[in-house]
Design an enzyme around this catalytic site. Structure first.
Site, PDB file in Angstrom:
ATOM      1  CB  ALA A  65      45.710  29.923  41.077  1.00  0.00           C
ATOM      2  N   GLY A 109      41.811  26.843  38.950  1.00  0.00           N
ATOM      3  CA  GLY A 109      41.954  26.048  40.172  1.00  0.00           C
ATOM      4  C   GLY A 109      40.628  25.851  40.896  1.00  0.00           C
ATOM      5  CD  GLU A 112      43.101  22.860  37.718  1.00  0.00           C
ATOM      6  OE1 GLU A 112      43.425  23.896  38.337  1.00  0.00           O
ATOM      7  OE2 GLU A 112      43.852  22.269  36.932  1.00  0.00           O
ATOM      8  CD  GLU A 132      43.672  26.887  34.390  1.00  0.00           C
ATOM      9  OE1 GLU A 132      42.882  26.708  33.432  1.00  0.00           O
ATOM     10  OE2 GLU A 132      43.528  26.329  35.492  1.00  0.00           O
TER      11      GLU A 132
HETATM   12  C1  HXC Z   1      43.043  37.185  41.601  1.00  0.00           C
HETATM   13  C2  HXC Z   1      40.900  37.725  40.901  1.00  0.00           C
HETATM   14  C3  HXC Z   1      40.797  36.491  40.208  1.00  0.00           C
HETATM   15  C4  HXC Z   1      41.929  35.598  40.264  1.00  0.00           C
HETATM   16  C5  HXC Z   1      38.960  37.587  39.938  1.00  0.00           C
HETATM   17  N1  HXC Z   1      39.747  38.369  40.696  1.00  0.00           N
HETATM   18  N2  HXC Z   1      39.585  36.457  39.611  1.00  0.00           N
HETATM   19  N3  HXC Z   1      42.019  38.050  41.582  1.00  0.00           N
HETATM   20  N4  HXC Z   1      43.015  35.993  40.954  1.00  0.00           N
HETATM   21  N5  HXC Z   1      41.903  34.386  39.666  1.00  0.00           N
HETATM   22  C6  HXC Z   1      39.443  39.692  41.255  1.00  0.00           C
HETATM   23  C7  HXC Z   1      39.532  40.780  40.189  1.00  0.00           C
HETATM   24  O1  HXC Z   1      40.872  41.194  40.003  1.00  0.00           O
HETATM   25  C8  HXC Z   1      38.670  41.872  40.800  1.00  0.00           C
HETATM   26  O2  HXC Z   1      39.409  42.535  41.795  1.00  0.00           O
HETATM   27  C9  HXC Z   1      37.564  41.076  41.484  1.00  0.00           C
HETATM   28  O3  HXC Z   1      38.080  39.751  41.688  1.00  0.00           O
HETATM   29  C10 HXC Z   1      36.318  40.970  40.635  1.00  0.00           C
HETATM   30  O4  HXC Z   1      36.679  40.468  39.366  1.00  0.00           O
HETATM   31  P1  HXC Z   1      36.238  41.213  37.992  1.00  0.00           P
HETATM   32  O5  HXC Z   1      37.127  40.699  36.910  1.00  0.00           O
HETATM   33  O6  HXC Z   1      36.183  42.685  38.160  1.00  0.00           O
HETATM   34  O7  HXC Z   1      34.743  40.640  37.820  1.00  0.00           O
HETATM   35  P2  HXC Z   1      33.982  40.226  36.511  1.00  0.00           P
HETATM   36  O8  HXC Z   1      34.151  41.269  35.438  1.00  0.00           O
HETATM   37  O9  HXC Z   1      32.599  39.909  36.937  1.00  0.00           O
HETATM   38  O10 HXC Z   1      34.701  38.892  35.967  1.00  0.00           O
HETATM   39  C11 HXC Z   1      34.702  37.738  36.757  1.00  0.00           C
HETATM   40  C12 HXC Z   1      35.698  36.703  36.170  1.00  0.00           C
HETATM   41  C13 HXC Z   1      37.085  37.368  35.970  1.00  0.00           C
HETATM   42  C14 HXC Z   1      35.168  36.152  34.842  1.00  0.00           C
HETATM   43  C15 HXC Z   1      35.761  35.527  37.178  1.00  0.00           C
HETATM   44  O11 HXC Z   1      37.469  37.990  37.187  1.00  0.00           O
HETATM   45  C16 HXC Z   1      38.168  36.421  35.554  1.00  0.00           C
HETATM   46  O12 HXC Z   1      38.266  36.054  34.372  1.00  0.00           O
HETATM   47  N6  HXC Z   1      39.029  36.042  36.497  1.00  0.00           N
HETATM   48  C17 HXC Z   1      40.218  35.236  36.244  1.00  0.00           C
HETATM   49  C18 HXC Z   1      39.865  33.799  35.946  1.00  0.00           C
HETATM   50  C19 HXC Z   1      41.112  32.963  35.639  1.00  0.00           C
HETATM   51  O13 HXC Z   1      41.831  33.242  34.680  1.00  0.00           O
HETATM   52  N7  HXC Z   1      41.332  31.933  36.423  1.00  0.00           N
HETATM   53  C20 HXC Z   1      42.480  31.016  36.278  1.00  0.00           C
HETATM   54  C21 HXC Z   1      43.613  31.431  37.165  1.00  0.00           C
HETATM   55  S1  HXC Z   1      45.045  30.415  36.932  1.00  0.00           S
HETATM   56  P3  HXC Z   1      39.388  44.143  41.917  1.00  0.00           P
HETATM   57  O14 HXC Z   1      40.360  44.422  43.030  1.00  0.00           O
HETATM   58  O15 HXC Z   1      39.798  44.699  40.588  1.00  0.00           O
HETATM   59  O16 HXC Z   1      37.963  44.470  42.280  1.00  0.00           O
HETATM   60  C22 HXC Z   1      44.717  29.018  37.788  1.00  0.00           C
HETATM   61  C23 HXC Z   1      45.799  27.923  37.784  1.00  0.00           C
HETATM   62  C24 HXC Z   1      45.504  26.825  38.782  1.00  0.00           C
HETATM   63  O17 HXC Z   1      43.697  28.863  38.382  1.00  0.00           O
HETATM   64  C25 HXC Z   1      46.649  25.842  38.921  1.00  0.00           C
HETATM   65  C26 HXC Z   1      47.464  25.942  40.182  1.00  0.00           C
HETATM   66  C27 HXC Z   1      46.743  26.145  41.504  1.00  0.00           C
END
Ligand code: HXC
Length: 258
Positions: A65, A109, A112, A132
């Site tokens: 998400a 997500g 999921e 998460e």
């Molecule tokens: C918003 C995101 C994002 C996310 C990545 N980005 N994941 N933006 N929401 N979930 C954006 C980053 O901010 C960044 O933007 C760009 O994508 C590249 O990501 P980086 O982190 O710079 O890349 P990298 O170092 O290669 O790492 C990749 C990654 C990491 C491992 C995927 O981005 C990460 O851990 N992302 C979050 C994963 C996460 O926690 N997901 C769960 C979300 S909660 P900029 O602008 O800085 O370039 C969820 C709940 C679901 O999903 C239930 C309800 C729907």
């Protein structure tokens, strides 16, 4: 169909939905959920389409998400948005077969949504996780439920409690992924697979999907009864007669979807 956060294409009888927020690793914002729902409504009602693929790009299927959009949401807003859960469940409610073609990250997500497809064909760089807990929340659209059913309690607890990622080999061993393919081939394999499914009798395919889904929703004896009745009902289709006749006559069947 014209969208901002996804691309929708039709290749023969296969509908393809590609997440299209590459700068944000295809993070799932509300607009994307709304467009995904609209696209699935359209592909499901299109008689020319027999199977659907959902995919991302080489770096990410979807990294979860959109954290930026969600970070300041209140409990009241999340509760009020519960009506949107119809959108979150839309893939699972699709009666046509849906394949997830996953490369790169499928996190939160994203994992999921992949799990709510019928099966996952993954590239050799795919990574799956429910991170998460590392950002102060928990899975909300099936991460604790579908993952546990697919890979069992030990791995589901491990992934949801630690947020660690599974590489694609572990995901395939655990039963999360059905096939691993090289990154430059995984989509082609998914497309060929969707075309193969689309070549079979559509009503029969629908019953097969319904029967497999029943296995996760019911007891073994009830599931066996459901399967038996669905099996019997295939004998009401012309396509069953044609399929078996074609086998006996050593030729390809010409299914008419009835
Ligand atoms: C918003 C995101 C994002 C996310 C990545 N980005 N994941 N933006 N929401 N979930 C954006 C980053 O901010 C960044 O933007 C760009 O994508 C590249 O990501 P980086 O982190 O710079 O890349 P990298 O170092 O290669 O790492 C990749 C990654 C990491 C491992 C995927 O981005 C990460 O851990 N992302 C979050 C994963 C996460 O926690 N997901 C769960 C979300 S909660 P900029 O602008 O800085 O370039 C969820 C709940 C679901 O999903 C239930 C309800 C729907």
């Amino acid at each position: 169909m014209s969208f901002n956060t996804i691309i929708v294409e039709k290749k023969q009888s296969v509908g393809i939905i590609t997440f299209n927020r590459p700068k944000a690793m295809n993070a799932l914002c509300p607009a994307l959920f709304a467009e995904l729902t609209e696209a699935l409504d359209e592909l499901e009602s299109d008689d020319a389409i027999a199977a659907i693929i959902i995919t991302g790009d080489d770096r990410a299927f979807a990294a979860g998400a959109d954290i930026g959009e969600m970070s300041e949401s209140t409990y009241q807003q999340m509760l009020a948005n519960e009506s949107l859960s119809g959108q979150w469940d839309r893939i699972a409610l699709c009666r046509k077969p849906v394949i997830a073609a996953v490369a790169g990250y499928a996190l939160g997500g994203g994992c999921e949504l992949a799990m709510s497809c019928d099966f996952i064909i993954a590239a050799d760089n795919a990574k799956f996780g429910q991170p998460e807990v590392t950002i102060g929340t928990m899975p909300g659209i099936g991460g604790t439920q579908r993952l546990t059913r697919l890979v069992g309690k030990a791995k589901a607890m491990d992934m949801c409690l630690t947020g660690r990622m599974m590489d694609v080999q572990e995901a395939e061993r655990a039963g999360l992924v059905s096939r691993i393919e090289p990154l430059d081939k995984y989509f082609e394999v998914a497309l060929d697979t969707a075309k193969q499914i689309a070549s079979f009798s559509r009503p029969v395919v629908k019953l097969v999907k319904e029967a497999v889904d029943a296995a996760l929703e019911t007891t073994l004896s009830q599931g066996m009864k459901t399967e038996r009745r669905l099996f019997h009902s295939t004998f009401a289709f012309e396509d069953q007669k044609e399929g078996m006749k074609a086998f006996i006559e050593k030729r390809k069947p010409a299914f008419k979807n009835r």
